[in-house]
Each structure stands twice: as C-alpha cells, then as structure tokens.
Design a protein around this motif. Structure first.
Motif, PDB file in Angstrom:
ATOM      1  N   LEU A 165       0.838  -1.197   0.000  1.00  0.00           N
ATOM      2  CA  LEU A 165       0.000   0.000   0.000  1.00  0.00           C
ATOM      3  C   LEU A 165       0.867   1.238   0.000  1.00  0.00           C
ATOM      4  N   ILE A 166       0.326   2.262  -0.622  1.00  0.00           N
ATOM      5  CA  ILE A 166       0.988   3.551  -0.584  1.00  0.00           C
ATOM      6  C   ILE A 166       0.006   4.529   0.055  1.00  0.00           C
ATOM      7  N   GLY A 167       0.486   5.182   1.098  1.00  0.00           N
ATOM      8  CA  GLY A 167      -0.303   6.203   1.775  1.00  0.00           C
ATOM      9  C   GLY A 167       0.330   7.544   1.505  1.00  0.00           C
ATOM     10  N   TYR A 168      -0.480   8.586   1.460  1.00  0.00           N
ATOM     11  CA  TYR A 168       0.071   9.896   1.144  1.00  0.00           C
ATOM     12  C   TYR A 168      -0.658  10.982   1.928  1.00  0.00           C
ATOM     13  N   LEU A 169       0.054  12.074   2.102  1.00  0.00           N
ATOM     14  CA  LEU A 169      -0.437  13.228   2.838  1.00  0.00           C
ATOM     15  C   LEU A 169      -0.571  14.395   1.873  1.00  0.00           C
ATOM     16  N   HIS A 170      -1.764  15.011   1.849  1.00  0.00           N
ATOM     17  CA  HIS A 170      -2.018  16.197   1.027  1.00  0.00           C
ATOM     18  C   HIS A 170      -1.779  17.455   1.859  1.00  0.00           C
ATOM     19  N   ALA A 171      -1.641  18.582   1.183  1.00  0.00           N
ATOM     20  CA  ALA A 171      -1.376  19.865   1.849  1.00  0.00           C
ATOM     21  C   ALA A 171      -2.464  20.241   2.850  1.00  0.00           C
ATOM     22  N   ASP A 172      -3.700  19.770   2.635  1.00  0.00           N
ATOM     23  CA  ASP A 172      -4.792  20.089   3.557  1.00  0.00           C
ATOM     24  C   ASP A 172      -4.804  19.180   4.788  1.00  0.00           C
ATOM     25  N   GLY A 173      -3.790  18.297   4.896  1.00  0.00           N
ATOM     26  CA  GLY A 173      -3.694  17.406   6.056  1.00  0.00           C
ATOM     27  C   GLY A 173      -4.432  16.093   5.896  1.00  0.00           C
ATOM     28  N   GLU A 174      -5.133  15.911   4.792  1.00  0.00           N
ATOM     29  CA  GLU A 174      -5.883  14.675   4.556  1.00  0.00           C
ATOM     30  C   GLU A 174      -4.962  13.566   4.062  1.00  0.00           C
ATOM     31  N   TYR A 175      -5.239  12.337   4.537  1.00  0.00           N
ATOM     32  CA  TYR A 175      -4.513  11.154   4.095  1.00  0.00           C
ATOM     33  C   TYR A 175      -5.286  10.497   2.955  1.00  0.00           C
ATOM     34  N   GLY A 176      -4.552   9.830   2.091  1.00  0.00           N
ATOM     35  CA  GLY A 176      -5.134   8.991   1.055  1.00  0.00           C
ATOM     36  C   GLY A 176      -4.344   7.699   0.996  1.00  0.00           C
ATOM     37  N   MET A 177      -4.928   6.663   0.403  1.00  0.00           N
ATOM     38  CA  MET A 177      -4.242   5.378   0.327  1.00  0.00           C
ATOM     39  C   MET A 177      -4.664   4.643  -0.930  1.00  0.00           C
ATOM     40  N   ASP A 178      -3.703   3.969  -1.538  1.00  0.00           N
ATOM     41  CA  ASP A 178      -3.963   3.079  -2.662  1.00  0.00           C
ATOM     42  C   ASP A 178      -3.335   1.732  -2.355  1.00  0.00           C
ATOM     43  N   ARG A 179      -4.088   0.670  -2.606  1.00  0.00           N
ATOM     44  CA  ARG A 179      -3.537  -0.681  -2.522  1.00  0.00           C
ATOM     45  C   ARG A 179      -2.998  -1.035  -3.896  1.00  0.00           C
ATOM     46  N   LEU A 180      -1.842  -1.671  -3.921  1.00  0.00           N
ATOM     47  CA  LEU A 180      -1.156  -1.978  -5.172  1.00  0.00           C
ATOM     48  C   LEU A 180      -1.339  -3.463  -5.482  1.00  0.00           C
ATOM     49  N   MET A 181      -2.497  -3.783  -6.028  1.00  0.00           N
ATOM     50  CA  MET A 181      -2.869  -5.180  -6.298  1.00  0.00           C
ATOM     51  C   MET A 181      -2.375  -5.577  -7.685  1.00  0.00           C
ATOM     52  N   TYR A 182      -1.384  -6.446  -7.697  1.00  0.00           N
ATOM     53  CA  TYR A 182      -0.807  -6.962  -8.934  1.00  0.00           C
ATOM     54  C   TYR A 182      -0.762  -8.478  -8.824  1.00  0.00           C
ATOM     55  N   ASP A 183      -0.734  -9.166  -9.976  1.00  0.00           N
ATOM     56  CA  ASP A 183      -0.635 -10.623  -9.967  1.00  0.00           C
ATOM     57  C   ASP A 183       0.659 -11.069  -9.301  1.00  0.00           C
ATOM     58  N   ASP A 184       1.715 -10.291  -9.508  1.00  0.00           N
ATOM     59  CA  ASP A 184       3.017 -10.594  -8.928  1.00  0.00           C
ATOM     60  C   ASP A 184       3.285  -9.596  -7.796  1.00  0.00           C
ATOM     61  N   TYR A 185       3.512 -10.109  -6.589  1.00  0.00           N
ATOM     62  CA  TYR A 185       3.709  -9.258  -5.418  1.00  0.00           C
ATOM     63  C   TYR A 185       4.845  -8.257  -5.641  1.00  0.00           C
ATOM     64  N   ALA A 186       5.962  -8.751  -6.166  1.00  0.00           N
ATOM     65  CA  ALA A 186       7.126  -7.885  -6.387  1.00  0.00           C
ATOM     66  C   ALA A 186       6.799  -6.758  -7.351  1.00  0.00           C
ATOM     67  N   GLU A 187       5.932  -7.011  -8.324  1.00  0.00           N
ATOM     68  CA  GLU A 187       5.537  -5.967  -9.262  1.00  0.00           C
ATOM     69  C   GLU A 187       4.766  -4.857  -8.540  1.00  0.00           C
ATOM     70  N   GLY A 188       3.926  -5.235  -7.584  1.00  0.00           N
ATOM     71  CA  GLY A 188       3.210  -4.245  -6.776  1.00  0.00           C
ATOM     72  C   GLY A 188       4.162  -3.389  -5.963  1.00  0.00           C
ATOM     73  N   VAL A 189       5.186  -4.021  -5.390  1.00  0.00           N
ATOM     74  CA  VAL A 189       6.183  -3.278  -4.610  1.00  0.00           C
ATOM     75  C   VAL A 189       6.947  -2.317  -5.525  1.00  0.00           C
TER      76      VAL A 189
END
Length: 162
Positions: free
Chosen positions: A28-52
């Motif tokens: 997963l990648i989490g991120y912080l925006h200038a307004d203080g809000e967090y967001g997150m994306d899960r990196l779902m790939y067939d190959d785990y290493a490809e997601g990383v």
C-alpha cells in the motif's frame, strides 16, 4: 519530516492490523495532502514484487499534491534470530529537497505456535537532514496511535524482546 514520520506510523499500524490475522499485506501507498488529509492506494498486482516496484516508482515520481508518501509492504528482515517476517516501510517527504527514511517492523506470524507478535521498529537507511531521530521515532509512534483500531492490535501483541 515529522509529518511524514506520523504518516508512516499511521499506515504501518494499518499494515500490522492487516497481517495480524495471517494474511499477506497487499502493498500500500499512503500519502499526505497539503490540507492534512490522508489517502491510500492498494497496489494489487498478480506478482507481489511488481506491486512493490509500482509503489517504489510512485514514491520516486511523487505527485504534485503530495507533501509526503509512504510505501508499506510485507517482506523479511535479517536479525540476530535469522530471517524474520517484517513490514518494510519507505517514507518520502517531498519539497524543495526530498528527505526519506526506511524502517522495518518485524513481526511473528499468526500461524507461529507462540501466536502473532509485533516487535520493535528497526530504522534503516535514513536520509534526512533532521539529526533528531528521536523526534522522528516519536512522530512515528504518534502516527501508530492515531490509527485507533490498528494501535489496539499493535499494543495487545507487542513483544519488545526482538
């Protein structure tokens, strides 16, 4: 870098919550925006290493709306006890110049006869101008406590012997 350390703590706690029941964490990648809000994306790939790799590319490229971002992935770290399951955490703060920190949070899997356990974070490869690593560590733990449900799991299964 303090805000990014908090962000890393929050999403690392989320990762611990996910692996506490025996599943492999989808990177997963989490991120912080200038307004203080967090967001997150899960990196779902067939190959785990490809997601990383996709997460590492996202960290390297950044996004104009991100102040900081963190990649949390399931992996291993080599400790005195040998190869140990761990969440590998890479955090980047964007701005006029980038700062980054990498850490691992070792854990014992739920299928271990002793049960699930979370061990002390191991800071590695720090690349930041802030020589106050204690402040970064404190901010990281503030971030873990801000994820209430995940922090309860972390605290209930904390084993500081490793």
């Amino acid at each position: 870098m303090i805000e990014t350390a908090r962000l890393a703590g929050f999403f690392t706690a989320h990762g611990i919550w996910c692996v506490s029941e025996g599943e492999t964490l989808v990177p997963l990648i989490g991120y912080l925006h200038a307004d203080g809000e967090y967001g997150m994306d899960r990196l779902m790939y067939d190959d785990y290493a490809e997601g990383v790799r996709a997460g590492q590319d996202a960290l390297a490229d950044g996004d104009p709306s991100w102040i900081g971002a963190v990649l949390v992935a399931d992996g291993y770290v080599h400790l005195d006890q040998g190869k140990t399951d761990a969440l590998i955490v890479e955090a980047v703060q964007y701005g006029p110049y980038r700062q980054s920190v990498q850490l691992a949070v070792p854990y014992r899997t739920a299928d271990d006869p002793r049960g699930f356990a979370v061990h002390k974070p191991k800071f590695m490869n720090a690349d930041c101008d802030d020589p106050e690593f204690d402040a970064l560590a404190e901010a990281f733990f503030v971030g873990t406590t801000s994820h209430t449900e995940a922090h309860e799991v972390w605290e209930a299964h904390l084993d500081e012997s490793v």
